[in-house]
Write a protein that holds these residues in place. Structure first.
Motif, PDB file in Angstrom:
ATOM      1  N   ILE A  96     -62.364  97.343 -21.675  1.00  0.00           N
ATOM      2  CA  ILE A  96     -63.085  96.492 -22.502  1.00  0.00           C
ATOM      3  C   ILE A  96     -62.999  96.036 -20.694  1.00  0.00           C
ATOM      4  N   HIS A 109     -73.422  95.374 -24.406  1.00  0.00           N
ATOM      5  CA  HIS A 109     -72.499  95.429 -26.321  1.00  0.00           C
ATOM      6  C   HIS A 109     -71.662  94.222 -26.356  1.00  0.00           C
ATOM      7  N   PHE A 110     -71.289  94.037 -25.257  1.00  0.00           N
ATOM      8  CA  PHE A 110     -70.523  92.620 -25.323  1.00  0.00           C
ATOM      9  C   PHE A 110     -70.251  91.614 -23.553  1.00  0.00           C
ATOM     10  N   ARG A 166     -58.200  89.899 -24.240  1.00  0.00           N
ATOM     11  CA  ARG A 166     -57.762  91.042 -25.662  1.00  0.00           C
ATOM     12  C   ARG A 166     -56.654  90.579 -26.089  1.00  0.00           C
ATOM     13  N   THR A 220     -57.776  99.716 -31.973  1.00  0.00           N
ATOM     14  CA  THR A 220     -58.954 100.858 -31.849  1.00  0.00           C
ATOM     15  C   THR A 220     -58.788 102.277 -32.253  1.00  0.00           C
ATOM     16  N   LEU A 222     -66.849 103.465 -30.364  1.00  0.00           N
ATOM     17  CA  LEU A 222     -66.375 102.296 -30.189  1.00  0.00           C
ATOM     18  C   LEU A 222     -68.180 101.560 -28.904  1.00  0.00           C
ATOM     19  N   LEU A 223     -68.398 102.897 -28.765  1.00  0.00           N
ATOM     20  CA  LEU A 223     -69.534 102.252 -26.928  1.00  0.00           C
ATOM     21  C   LEU A 223     -71.546 102.240 -27.264  1.00  0.00           C
ATOM     22  N   THR A 242     -66.354  98.685 -34.034  1.00  0.00           N
ATOM     23  CA  THR A 242     -65.956  97.997 -33.292  1.00  0.00           C
ATOM     24  C   THR A 242     -64.429  97.561 -33.592  1.00  0.00           C
ATOM     25  N   HIS A 280     -61.871  96.217 -34.495  1.00  0.00           N
ATOM     26  CA  HIS A 280     -61.828  94.644 -35.610  1.00  0.00           C
ATOM     27  C   HIS A 280     -60.176  94.354 -35.671  1.00  0.00           C
TER      28      HIS A 280
END
Lengths: 167, 135
Positions: free
Chosen positions: A42, A54-55, A65, A127, B64-65, B83, B85
């Protein structure tokens, strides 16, 4: 502080190691002296602009992160941590000497885990764990105890042969 | 569980316990993949619609996308955008599992923060293992 600062979307060379204002912990936040920060996909998708839908990034930005380090200072109301604690978190702005994290997002690094390993864990573990538990790509009986083992994405087979191979 | 990875990560994915691993950049590898119960997608983009087409009716597609581009063409699949967290108990759990030898997390290399540009360039090429920066 020093940080790897991004001023615009683009190639890796857009990351500039330079001075950046020290972040200050607000109420409920903790200031961390960063000892290690790991790189995740990411991060480079945010850097290049590939993930901007999205980001989106507000410039100048410090990416990153995953952070591990030592508690430097506590914001108002933080009770569960003390200056000097070894901590790690899924955060924002980890590519820096200092990083502010919400106390609620922070954990003490378990005894016997070094900073390098600790910095590599938060995003991949959240994740994998959350993707498997919440999106449930396979039935509960065949969920894995180690979902982050799949490096990128994973599919659960539905053929009987594959099922038996998985047991 | 079948891992979908880059070509140079296939052997590593199998070593980590996947029953099989395929190269997501290979259309023929995806074509050979049978019907799957579900997909956990951390990649998105052009490969997402190809994987979505493999999910059995009633199966789940976690991403996730965001939803795959042609999600509307697969009304029988449960699309679940999400997403990651922050979850402190989760990172503690997995850090302990790695410490105790129950899991493997490979560190490719440690580089100085001042080399963040080179480190990201290396990570973006898709090696095996994580790259860690130290200030």
């Amino acid at each position: 502080m020093k940080a790897a600062v991004l001023h615009e979307y683009g190639p890796p060379s857009n990351l500039k190691y330079e001075d950046f204002p020290d972040p200050k912990p607000g109420p409920g936040e903790v200031l961390i002296a960063v000892r290690a920060a790991s790189i995740n996909p990411i991060d480079f998708k945010m850097r290049s602009g590939a993930a901007k839908e999205h980001f989106p990034v507000t410039f100048p930005a410090v990416l990153g992160r995953d952070v591990a380090g030592l508690v430097r200072a506590l914001g108002e109301g933080v009770k569960d941590f003390a200056v000097g604690d070894r901590v790690f978190a899924l955060a924002w702005g980890a590519y820096a000497e200092l990083c502010v994290v919400k106390a609620a997002d922070l954990a003490k690094i378990p005894e016997g885990v070094d900073m390098t390993t600790a910095a590599a864990v938060p995003l991949v573990s959240c994740t994998g764990d959350q993707l498997i538990r919440e999106a449930r790509p396979c039935s509960p009986a065949r969920r894995f105890s180690s979902p982050e083992r799949s490096a990128a994405s994973a599919a659960a087979p539905s053929s009987p042969r594959a099922r038996s191979a998985q047991r | 569980m079948i891992a979908g990875v880059r070509k140079n990560q296939i052997d590593e994915a199998k070593l980590l316990g996947a029953i099989d691993a395929i190269d997501l950049s290979s259309d023929s590898a995806i074509a050979k993949l049978g019907t799957v119960e579900g997909v956990a997608d951390a990649v998105g983009g052009d490969v997402a619609p190809k994987l979505l087409a493999k999910v059995k009716p009633g199966g789940n597609y976690g991403s996730l996308l965001g939803p795959p581009k042609d999600a509307a063409l697969h009304p029988t699949v449960n699309i679940k955008p999400m997403t990651a967290h922050p979850a402190p108990a989760t990172y503690v759990h997995y850090a302990e599992a790695i410490r105790d030898g129950k899991l493997t997390l490979q560190i490719d290399r440690v580089m100085p923060l001042s080399d963040a540009a080179q480190a990201q360039a290396a990570a973006e090429k898709g090696g095996v293992g994580k790259i860690v920066l130290t200030p």
